[in-house]
Design an enzyme around this catalytic site. Structure first.
Site, PDB file in Angstrom:
ATOM      1  N   GLY A  52       0.831  -1.200   0.000  1.00 56.06           N
ATOM      2  CA  GLY A  52       0.000   0.000   0.000  1.00 56.06           C
ATOM      3  C   GLY A  52       0.862   1.245   0.000  1.00 56.06           C
ATOM      4  N   HIS A  53       1.884   1.208  -0.835  1.00 54.99           N
ATOM      5  CA  HIS A  53       2.772   2.356  -0.961  1.00 54.99           C
ATOM      6  C   HIS A  53       3.604   2.218  -2.236  1.00 54.99           C
ATOM      7  CE1 HIS A  53       5.351  -0.540   1.393  1.00 54.99           C
ATOM      8  NE2 HIS A  53       6.148  -0.234   0.401  1.00 54.99           N
TER       9      HIS A  53
END
Ligand code: TYD
Length: 139
Positions: A52-53
């Site tokens: 998630g990055h």
């Protein structure tokens, strides 16, 4: 236009097989960066997701040492889902790609070889900021 997402490729890891089992070897020609850090994800609860990055500079090489999981790569327009389930194949993730890891099997272990030490400033953890970064850098 060549997209950063297309630079994320599956790399075959050389291995030596005999009746005692397999031995996979990662020497310097296998991945296109010098490894500065190794970390691994394990004991991942069912249904959990990681990542998630994106990274601005960091390059990473992911291997499912055990079990399986999916890597979702996003460049802001295109999305790819790659299942890693074989310890003799790794996924190279280049900078400028958003990644999410999910669908971990029981007992899955995700080994990550990274081109640099941990640096929070290299992370982009907001998807809108990520898209703006991509536009700004034209990558
Ligand atoms: P996080 O980025 O959420 O992990 P993932 O990408 O697997 O979802 O990292 C979890 C925590 O661990 C966060 O506080 C940052 C820290 N961390 C380190 O201190 N060193 C590291 O090498 C990594 C990868 C994370």
């Amino acid at each position: 236009m060549c997209k950063a997402i297309n630079d994320c490729v599956i790399v075959e890891i050389p291995k030596i097989e005999d009746h005692r089992g397999n031995l996979a070897i990662i020497e310097k020609e296998v991945i296109p960066f010098q490894v500065q850090r190794v970390y691994y994800l394990y004991d991942i609860p069912s249904g959990s997701s990681r990542g998630g990055h994106a990274h601005k500079e960091l390059r990473q090489f992911l291997i499912a040492l055990s079990g399986s999981f999916d890597v979702i790569l996003k460049d802001g327009e295109v999305e790819r889902r790659i299942t890693l389930n074989n310890p003799s194949k790794g996924l190279l993730i280049t900078p400028g790609n958003w990644r999410e890891l999910e669908n971990f099997s029981s007992g899955a272990v995700c080994l990550v070889l990274a081109s640099n030490v941990y640096c929070e400033e290299d992370y982009i953890r907001d998807f809108e900021v990520f898209k703006s970064f991509k536009k700004l850098k034209n990558i």
